[in-house]
Design a protein around this motif. Sequence first.
Motif, PDB file in Angstrom:
ATOM      1  N   LEU A  27       0.693  -1.218   0.208  1.00 21.58           N
ATOM      2  CA  LEU A  27       0.006   0.005  -0.092  1.00 21.58           C
ATOM      3  C   LEU A  27       0.749   1.308  -0.062  1.00 21.58           C
ATOM      4  CD1 LEU A  27      -3.185   0.354  -0.045  1.00 21.58           C
ATOM      5  CD2 LEU A  27      -2.788   0.774   2.541  1.00 21.58           C
ATOM      6  N   THR A  28       1.970   1.271   0.721  1.00 20.62           N
ATOM      7  CA  THR A  28       2.720   2.420   0.688  1.00 20.62           C
ATOM      8  C   THR A  28       3.514   2.790  -0.415  1.00 20.62           C
ATOM      9  OG1 THR A  28       4.718   1.325   1.908  1.00 20.62           O
ATOM     10  CG2 THR A  28       3.250   2.074   3.362  1.00 20.62           C
ATOM     11  N   ILE A  29       4.038   1.666  -1.201  1.00 25.30           N
ATOM     12  CA  ILE A  29       4.632   1.680  -2.493  1.00 25.30           C
ATOM     13  C   ILE A  29       3.605   2.243  -3.457  1.00 25.30           C
ATOM     14  CG2 ILE A  29       5.396   0.429  -4.405  1.00 25.30           C
ATOM     15  CD1 ILE A  29       6.897  -1.319  -2.341  1.00 25.30           C
ATOM     16  N   MET A  30       2.516   1.860  -3.634  1.00 24.03           N
ATOM     17  CA  MET A  30       1.440   2.074  -4.633  1.00 24.03           C
ATOM     18  C   MET A  30       1.141   3.575  -4.213  1.00 24.03           C
ATOM     19  SD  MET A  30      -0.982  -0.999  -5.246  1.00 24.03           S
ATOM     20  CE  MET A  30      -1.819  -1.126  -3.692  1.00 24.03           C
ATOM     21  N   SER A  31       0.948   3.796  -2.980  1.00 21.20           N
ATOM     22  CA  SER A  31       0.767   5.340  -2.754  1.00 21.20           C
ATOM     23  C   SER A  31       1.620   6.180  -3.328  1.00 21.20           C
ATOM     24  CB  SER A  31       0.360   5.681  -1.456  1.00 21.20           C
ATOM     25  OG  SER A  31       0.134   6.705  -0.752  1.00 21.20           O
ATOM     26  N   PHE A  32       2.820   5.927  -3.116  1.00 20.67           N
ATOM     27  CA  PHE A  32       4.091   6.765  -3.479  1.00 20.67           C
ATOM     28  C   PHE A  32       3.990   6.827  -5.019  1.00 20.67           C
ATOM     29  CE2 PHE A  32       8.332   7.504  -4.998  1.00 20.67           C
ATOM     30  CZ  PHE A  32       8.869   8.430  -4.224  1.00 20.67           C
ATOM     31  N   TRP A  33       3.917   5.873  -5.578  1.00 16.48           N
ATOM     32  CA  TRP A  33       4.062   5.651  -7.127  1.00 16.48           C
ATOM     33  C   TRP A  33       2.748   6.681  -7.531  1.00 16.48           C
ATOM     34  CZ3 TRP A  33       4.891  -0.220  -7.459  1.00 16.48           C
ATOM     35  CH2 TRP A  33       6.452  -0.294  -7.254  1.00 16.48           C
ATOM     36  N   SER A  34       1.748   6.642  -7.031  1.00 14.97           N
ATOM     37  CA  SER A  34       0.400   7.321  -7.661  1.00 14.97           C
ATOM     38  C   SER A  34       0.578   8.970  -7.372  1.00 14.97           C
ATOM     39  CB  SER A  34      -0.843   6.844  -6.871  1.00 14.97           C
ATOM     40  OG  SER A  34      -0.942   6.933  -5.520  1.00 14.97           O
ATOM     41  N   LYS A  35       1.486   9.178  -6.218  1.00 14.72           N
ATOM     42  CA  LYS A  35       1.607  10.779  -6.303  1.00 14.72           C
ATOM     43  C   LYS A  35       2.659  11.231  -7.007  1.00 14.72           C
ATOM     44  CE  LYS A  35      -0.012  10.046  -1.509  1.00 14.72           C
ATOM     45  NZ  LYS A  35       0.388  10.072  -0.147  1.00 14.72           N
ATOM     46  N   HIS A  36       3.549  10.406  -7.425  1.00 13.55           N
ATOM     47  CA  HIS A  36       4.808  11.046  -8.171  1.00 13.55           C
ATOM     48  C   HIS A  36       5.018  10.370  -9.361  1.00 13.55           C
ATOM     49  CE1 HIS A  36       5.451  13.003  -4.340  1.00 13.55           C
ATOM     50  NE2 HIS A  36       5.446  11.507  -3.585  1.00 13.55           N
ATOM     51  N   SER A  37       6.019  11.072 -10.248  1.00 17.11           N
ATOM     52  CA  SER A  37       6.244  10.500 -11.682  1.00 17.11           C
ATOM     53  C   SER A  37       6.987   9.333 -11.370  1.00 17.11           C
ATOM     54  CB  SER A  37       6.959  11.573 -12.454  1.00 17.11           C
ATOM     55  OG  SER A  37       7.561  10.840 -13.535  1.00 17.11           O
ATOM     56  N   LEU A  38       6.895   8.163 -12.162  1.00 15.32           N
ATOM     57  CA  LEU A  38       7.665   6.951 -12.016  1.00 15.32           C
ATOM     58  C   LEU A  38       8.967   7.293 -12.517  1.00 15.32           C
ATOM     59  CD1 LEU A  38       5.107   4.494 -13.323  1.00 15.32           C
ATOM     60  CD2 LEU A  38       5.602   4.668 -11.218  1.00 15.32           C
ATOM     61  N   VAL A  39       9.359   8.109 -13.342  1.00 15.56           N
ATOM     62  CA  VAL A  39      10.666   8.514 -13.689  1.00 15.56           C
ATOM     63  C   VAL A  39      11.178   9.853 -13.453  1.00 15.56           C
ATOM     64  CG1 VAL A  39      12.213   8.840 -15.886  1.00 15.56           C
ATOM     65  CG2 VAL A  39      10.605   6.866 -15.459  1.00 15.56           C
ATOM     66  N   PRO A  40      12.314  10.259 -12.720  1.00 10.55           N
ATOM     67  CA  PRO A  40      12.524  11.651 -12.573  1.00 10.55           C
ATOM     68  C   PRO A  40      13.197  12.235 -13.805  1.00 10.55           C
ATOM     69  CG  PRO A  40      14.086   9.988 -11.466  1.00 10.55           C
ATOM     70  CD  PRO A  40      13.129   9.236 -12.218  1.00 10.55           C
ATOM     71  N   LEU A  41      11.992  12.904 -14.450  1.00 10.33           N
ATOM     72  CA  LEU A  41      12.398  13.318 -15.780  1.00 10.33           C
ATOM     73  C   LEU A  41      13.295  14.638 -15.746  1.00 10.33           C
ATOM     74  CD1 LEU A  41       8.681  13.245 -17.086  1.00 10.33           C
ATOM     75  CD2 LEU A  41      10.718  11.668 -17.651  1.00 10.33           C
ATOM     76  N   LYS A  42      13.571  15.225 -14.780  1.00  9.19           N
ATOM     77  CA  LYS A  42      14.140  16.385 -14.836  1.00  9.19           C
ATOM     78  C   LYS A  42      15.666  16.473 -14.033  1.00  9.19           C
ATOM     79  CE  LYS A  42      10.316  19.560 -15.028  1.00  9.19           C
ATOM     80  NZ  LYS A  42       9.574  20.919 -14.219  1.00  9.19           N
ATOM     81  N   ASP A  43      16.150  15.283 -13.992  1.00 12.12           N
ATOM     82  CA  ASP A  43      17.336  14.847 -13.439  1.00 12.12           C
ATOM     83  C   ASP A  43      18.120  15.125 -14.498  1.00 12.12           C
ATOM     84  OD1 ASP A  43      19.952  13.046 -12.829  1.00 12.12           O
ATOM     85  OD2 ASP A  43      18.576  13.093 -11.130  1.00 12.12           O
TER      86      ASP A  43
END
Length: 400
Positions: free
Chosen positions: A371-387
């Motif tokens: 649940l904690t993992i899915m919650s994190f992914w649903s709130k943030h981009s799956l790839v840090p596009l601006k790195d």
Amino acid sequence: MGDSNHHVNLHVSKFEAPAKLKTLSFALIAIGLVTFLVGLMKNQDRLWTSYLVAFFFFSAMAVSGLFWIAINSVAKAGWSVTIRRYAEATTSFIPAILIGGLIMLVGFKHLYPWANPEVIAGSPVIAAKTGYLNAGFFVVRLFIFAVGCMIFRWILVGNSLKQDQTGDDSLTLKSVPPAVGFIVFFALAFSFFSVDLLMSLLPTWYSTIFGVYTFAGMFQAGMAFLAIVIILMRRHGFVKGYVTVEHQHDVVKYLKGFSIFWAYIAFSQFMLIWYANIPEETEYYIMRAQGGWMSISLILLVFRFVVPFLALLPRGAKRTDNHVIAVSILVLAMQYLDIYWMVYPNFFDGHVTFGFWEVGIFAGFAGLFLLTIMSFWSKHSLVPLKDPRIHEAINHHVAY
């Protein structure tokens, strides 16, 4: 020309947890809660041993993600940028280490002999260790570990997420000093965490490399989980072009490498104790060589080291999805079995016991972790596009 073709299908989808997966998570948590409450009334001995195994298993998984982020930050590694978010997601469980640790204090006296004054009075060896093994200091160390990990997570994962919003390149370099700090903190604090929770179950015994042993198992399991997530994300089309079989290949090399490292540390610990043949040291392995525990010891040797090592040796094996998933699941199962092997012989002499309590408590922790993992992914981009190093990750190729 190769690069341009490689970039054609770059795409990141927003993660939305499937309804069935959410329902499964809540169902697992419910099973865990019911098992816990029934255990409090009916069988506290089995409740707390099964709780300790599951708690340590998922705490190690969460911290392994943070450690992986830190070493890649310190190494200024660009190849891993596009899979970093998967490791960051596992760190979402870190606050549960503090809560879970406080809950475990309820069963303190059921787990740790040194928490019992009568045991201390009857054993000069244990009495001599009470400067370290006492309830107050135990709680302080547990608190420092959990809160320290939360602070470093807040900085390292926080900088990564902030960069998604601001595009500030300097955040990548700003993460290096705290990453170095976390590695130093982790080396000490995870050793204390392992010694306190697992080694002190048999307070007359000690091993100077116990922390390294548990670290090796922790990181091997963490890489197994990361490999599974990479494959599933690619299969379901959440990330196209950003995460490839090349990233999978390198993560599986970590997995194979730490399979060897775990075996090396396990052998070193056993061999030195066997050769010295000191009664206070040999008792640990004697307990694990009697009855059904000998079978568990041999299973760990074969399926935690020999099978993963041979199965992941060929280059092609590291790049075959179903093969990697099968080996990774085996490694995760062996990580649970290893922790079980470190805990249960201290309580159940000569006979292996496993059933409702172990399955139910593990299910509860697994549901919360998912649940904690899915919650994190649903709130943030799956790839840090601006790195700023993302192009290095996109063009990553494994030559060997």
